[in-house]
Design a protein around this motif. Structure first.
Motif, PDB file in Angstrom:
ATOM      1  N   PHE A 278       3.061   3.059 -11.915  1.00  0.00           N
ATOM      2  CA  PHE A 278       4.350   3.379 -11.305  1.00  0.00           C
ATOM      3  C   PHE A 278       4.877   4.667 -11.921  1.00  0.00           C
ATOM      4  CE2 PHE A 278       8.998   3.109 -11.653  1.00  0.00           C
ATOM      5  CZ  PHE A 278       9.378   2.814 -10.358  1.00  0.00           C
TER       6      PHE A 278
ATOM      7  N   LYS B 292      14.172   5.831  -5.991  1.00  0.00           N
ATOM      8  CA  LYS B 292      13.237   4.815  -5.532  1.00  0.00           C
ATOM      9  C   LYS B 292      13.925   3.466  -5.447  1.00  0.00           C
ATOM     10  CE  LYS B 292       8.724   6.570  -6.897  1.00  0.00           C
ATOM     11  NZ  LYS B 292       7.414   6.254  -7.433  1.00  0.00           N
TER      12      LYS B 292
ATOM     13  N   LEU C  49      12.947  -0.749  -5.474  1.00  0.00           N
ATOM     14  CA  LEU C  49      11.930  -1.761  -5.726  1.00  0.00           C
ATOM     15  C   LEU C  49      12.378  -3.021  -5.003  1.00  0.00           C
ATOM     16  CD1 LEU C  49       9.363  -2.570  -7.367  1.00  0.00           C
ATOM     17  CD2 LEU C  49      10.901  -3.249  -9.210  1.00  0.00           C
TER      18      LEU C  49
ATOM     19  N   LYS D  26      10.517  -8.411 -10.269  1.00  0.00           N
ATOM     20  CA  LYS D  26      11.242  -7.138 -10.275  1.00  0.00           C
ATOM     21  C   LYS D  26      12.074  -6.969 -11.553  1.00  0.00           C
ATOM     22  CE  LYS D  26      13.433  -8.241  -6.450  1.00  0.00           C
ATOM     23  NZ  LYS D  26      12.882  -9.589  -6.263  1.00  0.00           N
TER      24      LYS D  26
ATOM     25  N   SER E 192      11.981   6.605  -1.408  1.00  0.00           N
ATOM     26  CA  SER E 192      10.668   5.996  -1.546  1.00  0.00           C
ATOM     27  C   SER E 192      10.879   4.537  -1.935  1.00  0.00           C
ATOM     28  CB  SER E 192       9.891   6.752  -2.625  1.00  0.00           C
ATOM     29  OG  SER E 192       8.769   6.005  -3.012  1.00  0.00           O
ATOM     30  N   ILE E 193      10.072   3.655  -1.344  1.00  0.00           N
ATOM     31  CA  ILE E 193      10.252   2.218  -1.587  1.00  0.00           C
ATOM     32  C   ILE E 193       8.946   1.620  -2.104  1.00  0.00           C
ATOM     33  CG2 ILE E 193      10.785  -0.028  -0.540  1.00  0.00           C
ATOM     34  CD1 ILE E 193      12.533   1.436   1.485  1.00  0.00           C
ATOM     35  N   VAL E 194       9.074   0.845  -3.183  1.00  0.00           N
ATOM     36  CA  VAL E 194       7.928   0.146  -3.752  1.00  0.00           C
ATOM     37  C   VAL E 194       8.099  -1.336  -3.439  1.00  0.00           C
ATOM     38  CG1 VAL E 194       6.691  -0.402  -5.881  1.00  0.00           C
ATOM     39  CG2 VAL E 194       7.800   1.828  -5.615  1.00  0.00           C
TER      40      VAL E 194
ATOM     41  N   ILE F  11       1.937  -4.503  -7.087  1.00  0.00           N
ATOM     42  CA  ILE F  11       2.494  -3.579  -6.104  1.00  0.00           C
ATOM     43  C   ILE F  11       1.691  -3.714  -4.810  1.00  0.00           C
ATOM     44  CG2 ILE F  11       2.862  -1.161  -5.518  1.00  0.00           C
ATOM     45  CD1 ILE F  11       3.658  -0.646  -8.328  1.00  0.00           C
TER      46      ILE F  11
ATOM     47  N   THR G 147       2.576  -2.143  -1.800  1.00  0.00           N
ATOM     48  CA  THR G 147       2.476  -0.803  -1.220  1.00  0.00           C
ATOM     49  C   THR G 147       3.677   0.020  -1.660  1.00  0.00           C
ATOM     50  OG1 THR G 147       2.319   0.469   0.837  1.00  0.00           O
ATOM     51  CG2 THR G 147       3.676  -1.506   0.896  1.00  0.00           C
ATOM     52  N   GLU G 148       3.544   1.331  -1.496  1.00  0.00           N
ATOM     53  CA  GLU G 148       4.661   2.225  -1.792  1.00  0.00           C
ATOM     54  C   GLU G 148       4.695   3.267  -0.683  1.00  0.00           C
ATOM     55  OE1 GLU G 148       4.718   3.927  -5.705  1.00  0.00           O
ATOM     56  OE2 GLU G 148       6.308   5.335  -5.193  1.00  0.00           O
TER      57      GLU G 148
ATOM     58  N   THR H 205       7.534   5.877   2.143  1.00  0.00           N
ATOM     59  CA  THR H 205       8.869   6.293   2.557  1.00  0.00           C
ATOM     60  C   THR H 205       9.522   5.121   3.287  1.00  0.00           C
ATOM     61  OG1 THR H 205       8.102   7.052   4.698  1.00  0.00           O
ATOM     62  CG2 THR H 205       8.048   8.657   2.903  1.00  0.00           C
TER      63      THR H 205
ATOM     64  N   ILE I  82       7.569   1.999   5.134  1.00  0.00           N
ATOM     65  CA  ILE I  82       7.758   0.597   4.739  1.00  0.00           C
ATOM     66  C   ILE I  82       8.304  -0.216   5.912  1.00  0.00           C
ATOM     67  CG2 ILE I  82       9.049  -0.955   3.204  1.00  0.00           C
ATOM     68  CD1 ILE I  82       6.797   0.644   1.845  1.00  0.00           C
TER      69      ILE I  82
END
Ligand SMILES: Nc1ncnc2c1ncn2[C@@H]1O[C@H](COP(=O)(O)OP(=O)(O)OP(=O)(O)O)[C@@H](O)[C@H]1O
Ligand SMILES: [Mg+2]
Lengths: 319, 248
Positions: free
Chosen positions: B24, B32, B34, B42, B214-216, B223, B225-226, B228, B232
């Motif tokens: 990460f 970002k 999460l 988390k 950006s989204i994780v 994780i 996926t990560e 935009t 997502i």
């Protein structure tokens, strides 16, 4: 704020003067109150502000008493030097033991604080060539205060000397209580997790508070050594630690004047009750403590507010 | 690299794997989010970064320096701050006193003995600025325990901003805040300095899509996926697992 601290100081000075003239034959007892106030103030810093649960504040008191007594006998009989030695001894013991103790909390911490005081008593008992063992340390003859006032056998000098030292400690702690450091101790007490999260080592802050409290307890011990001219094993006793705690809870924690008030009330009740009924005075004290704990969980200092709330019929008073 | 660099981070509680081999990055200026279902790990991940928890394996670097051996307080002093999912304040202290504490510490005044805690002008100016920013003026001199839960959440956020951090992790900042006050949280996040690295853990998707670039997605400690927000939102696996579920 300023006005209030001046008026608190004024009330205390007045009380000291009044007591002096009203009870001229009880000076030894009144002097003892000042000494206890200092010890209970030290406990208020440690427990009331920083939230360090201890039942062994007598350890530092005893260390200060023996150190000041030995210093007066073997090195220099000057009273102020003796106080400094007592403070250093109390602080040193708090520092050495605190390095371990301040990493613990709750019941573990309480047991360890008791153990330190017990060890102190045992050391003083064993080293009888130096400390006098169970007979106590005798032969302490403090010299004149500032080279002017001799300790008289009626105890006038002792009374005002103890009063002055107590006032100094009270003033010092009032300043510290309002300082950033004092605020940080309240923070440590309220939420150690959040303190760490704002970048503060809780261990370190607690240790500093414990050492300061130890120094002040050491001053109280030194004062008692100079005034009674005797140091006994009792200075390390569990009873002393526990009584100091009761006085603090009685008066109210974290406010300093609560410590002073609780000490005066406890010792006066103790004195009167023990004189009238030497066998049952503990019941009187017990009843008093129970009443305060149940009716006034914030201690006697909250009495005026609680009464006001009660008379307004506010049953949900946050005392 | 400026900011956080996490490699191979794992955390086990006994047999329970809560973080598994997480890579990460949170560079300076990042925004970002999460996200992930309850119990995904988390908060645990946030606690590993701030040093509340020790990882079972993996490295954490901050501005290129390995901070894995540093204690929580030391990491905070370096500029890594976090808000708590479970409000963690000084309940008996007033709002002002709560805010004063981190500012005094940051300015190196925390151990001063012979000044009044409320006497430093620049500290008090910062306290007042935060009070104003979070519209806490009328409550500023009340103990925090007197405040409504939503207001306490605002103080929680203000406390970590008071540290002027370089990395800020917000663990569900809006949880429990009435929707009428969520804008204060969003405003505060949008007004954060551009070079600050921000990670928001949140279930409130409006807030996430407003803030995150950006989204994780974290699922069972890994994780998933990560990407935009668009990626997502259109990701089939995420939709199925997360957005289609109770949090959609
Ligand atoms: N100290 C701990 N000891 C044992 N298990 C823990 C501990 N802390 C967390 N867990 C477990 O780890 C898992 C992840 O918890 P965590 O709080 O990180 O989830 P989360 O993604 O933040 O969930 P939520 O959205 O509900 O806040 C949970 O199953 C939790 O029960
Ligand atoms: Mg969580």
């Amino acid at each position: 704020m300023k006005l209030r601290s001046y008026s608190v100081a004024g009330v205390m000075l007045f009380a000291a003067l009044a007591a002096f003239f009203l009870f001229p034959y009880n000076l030894a007892f009144l002097t003892r109150i000042f000494i206890m106030i200092i010890l209970v103030l030290s406990l208020d810093l440690v427990l009331g502000y920083a939230g360090i649960a201890t039942l062994g504040q007598a350890a530092m008191y005893g260390a200060g008493a023996y150190a000041a007594g030995l210093f007066a006998i073997h090195v220099w009989a000057d009273p102020f030097a003796g106080l400094v030695v007592g403070a250093v001894a109390g602080a040193a013991l708090a520092a050495v033991s605190g390095v371990v103790l301040m990493r613990t909390t709750g019941l573990t911490l309480i047991m360890l604080t008791i153990a330190v005081a017990q060890i102190g008593a045992e050391i003083a008992n064993r080293m009888r060539e130096i400390t006098g063992g169970a007979d106590g340390l005798r032969g302490i003859r403090p010299s004149k205060i500032l080279g002017i006032w001799d300790f008289d056998f009626i105890g006038v000098t002792g009374y005002w000397y103890a009063c002055a030292v107590a006032a100094f400690v009270f003033g010092l702690l009032s300043v510290i209580g309002r300082s950033p450091f004092g605020l940080s101790l309240r923070g440590v007490h309220e939420s150690p997790e959040r303190m760490e999260a704002i970048g503060v080592s809780v261990f370190q802050r607690r240790l500093i508070a414990y050492v300061m409290g130890g120094g002040i307890a050491g001053i109280a011990g030194a004062l008692s050594a100079q005034i009674t001219q005797l140091v006994s094993l009792e200075t390390f006793s569990f009873t002393l630690s526990a009584e100091a705690l009761i006085m603090l809870i009685l008066g109210g924690t974290g406010r300093l004047y609560g410590a002073a008030l609780g000490t005066v009330v406890f010792m006066t009740v103790h004195h009167l009750a023990a004189a009238n009924d030497p066998f049952n005075w503990l019941f009187v004290i017990g009843g008093l403590v129970l009443t305060v704990v149940f009716a006034l969980p914030s201690g006697l200092v909250a009495l005026p507010t609680s009464l006001k709330r009660l008379s307004k019929g506010d049953r949900h008073a946050r005392s | 690299m400026q900011g956080l660099e996490v490699r191979g981070l794992s955390k086990h509680f006994g047999g329970l794997v809560v973080s598994e081999n997480i890579d990460f990055d949170l560079p300076a200026g990042a925004r970002k989010a999460l996200i992930g279902p309850n119990g995904a790990g988390k908060s645990t991940f946030a606690n590993l970064i701030t040093g509340i928890l020790r990882p079972s394996a993996g490295t954490i670097r901050f501005d290129g320096q390995d901070i894995g051996s540093l204690k929580e307080a030391q990491r905070v002093q370096m500029g890594i701050a976090k808000t708590f999912q479970i409000t963690t304040l000084f309940p008996q202290l007033t709002v002002r006193e709560n805010l004063r504490l981190p500012i005094l510490e940051r300015q190196g005044l925390g151990r001063r003995l012979f000044m009044r805690a409320d006497s430093n002008r620049s500290v008090e100016a910062e306290v007042s600025a935060l009070v104003d920013q979070f519209a806490l003026g009328s409550l500023a001199d009340r103990p925090v325990l007197d405040l409504a839960y939503g207001q306490q959440r605002l103080v929680e956020m203000a406390l970590s901003l008071a540290l002027k951090p370089k990395v800020l992790i917000l663990d569900e900042p809006a949880a429990g805040v009435p929707s009428s006050e969520t804008h204060l949280i969003i405003d505060a996040i949008e007004r954060l300095p551009d070079d600050l690295a921000v990670l928001v853990i949140e279930h409130d998707m409006d807030l996430v899509f407003r803030i995150a670039r950006s989204i994780v997605v974290l699922v069972q400690g890994r994780i998933l996926t990560e990407g935009t927000p668009q990626e997502i939102a259109t990701n089939a696996k995420v939709r199925e697992l997360y957005l289609g579920g109770s949090h959609g």
